[in-house]
Scaffold this active site. Structure first.
Site, short mmCIF file in Angstrom:
data_model
loop_
_atom_site.label_atom_id
_atom_site.label_comp_id
_atom_site.label_asym_id
_atom_site.label_seq_id
_atom_site.Cartn_x
_atom_site.Cartn_y
_atom_site.Cartn_z
N GLY A 204 42.19 50.70 31.25
CA GLY A 204 41.32 50.12 30.23
C GLY A 204 40.18 49.40 30.91
CD GLN B 171 37.47 44.56 32.94
OE1 GLN B 171 37.77 45.36 32.08
NE2 GLN B 171 38.25 44.33 33.99
CB CYS C 97 42.89 41.95 35.26
SG CYS C 97 41.21 41.94 34.63
CG LEU C 98 40.42 47.59 36.80
CD1 LEU C 98 39.48 48.58 36.13
CD2 LEU C 98 41.06 48.22 38.04
CG HIS D 28 44.06 43.25 29.69
ND1 HIS D 28 44.85 42.73 30.70
CD2 HIS D 28 42.83 43.40 30.23
CE1 HIS D 28 44.10 42.56 31.78
NE2 HIS D 28 42.88 42.97 31.53
CD GLU D 29 40.69 46.44 28.83
OE1 GLU D 29 39.69 45.79 29.17
OE2 GLU D 29 41.58 46.76 29.64
CG HIS E 145 38.41 41.71 29.88
ND1 HIS E 145 38.19 40.83 30.93
CD2 HIS E 145 39.34 42.58 30.31
CE1 HIS E 145 38.98 41.18 31.95
NE2 HIS E 145 39.69 42.24 31.60
ZN ZN Z 1 41.19 43.05 32.69
#
Ligand code: ZN
Length: 161
Positions: free
Chosen positions: A44, A49, A86-87, A128-129, A132
């Site tokens: 995702g 991000q 998380c990236l 999660h997204e 963000h």
């Molecule tokens: Zn994330």
């Protein structure tokens, strides 16, 4: 084109993203989001991000692809604790409580209304997204003392990059 992932403590990760009102120019952005997500082997990705403060995310779970614009969770059921990464927070994994079933309303990439029901991992990724888009990160779920430690560790990792 894959873009650079913004890493904590980049300020954009803490901003509330803006509603999308113009759909003519988001096609390229969404393409870039997919490419960036696949390059980083994520499941995702939210627009902030890659440094874009717009309410858009992409996700792929079990070969099911989802693009959502201006998503809003309208229903949540049950809760499940599972470890998440998380990236934007490399090397950090934390147990995060999430609703195991959700219903989400929003728009697709053409600006058409969509409603999605999700359970299990997809439900988790969507939550999660959407976090963000509100400037919320997984470290915010940690207890204050642990969070301070994690933030220090992350800043240290970031310096070494
Ligand atoms: Zn994330």
């Amino acid at each position: 084109m894959a873009r650079e992932i913004k890493i904590f403590p980049d300020y954009i990760l803490r901003e509330k993203a803006a509603e999308v009102e113009e759909f003519n120019d988001i096609g390229d952005l969404i393409e870039d989001m997919w490419e960036t997500m696949y390059t980083c082997k994520g499941i995702g990705l939210a627009a902030p991000q890659i440094g874009i403060g717009k309410r858009i995310f992409v996700a792929e779970v079990d070969q099911k692809k989802l693009i959502m614009v201006n998503p809003v969770i309208v229903h949540k059921e049950d809760e499940e604790l599972m470890e998440e990464g998380c990236l934007s927070l490399p090397e950090i994994y934390l147990p995060i409580p999430r609703a195991s079933f959700i219903e989400v309303e929003g728009l697709n990439e053409k600006g058409e209304r969509i409603r999605v029901e999700a359970e299990g991992l997809l439900s988790r990724v969507i939550q999660h997204e959407i976090d963000h888009l509100e400037g919320v990160l997984i470290i915010d779920y940690a207890r204050p003392a642990k969070r301070v430690k994690l933030e220090k560790l992350l800043k240290e990792l970031n310096r070494r990059r």
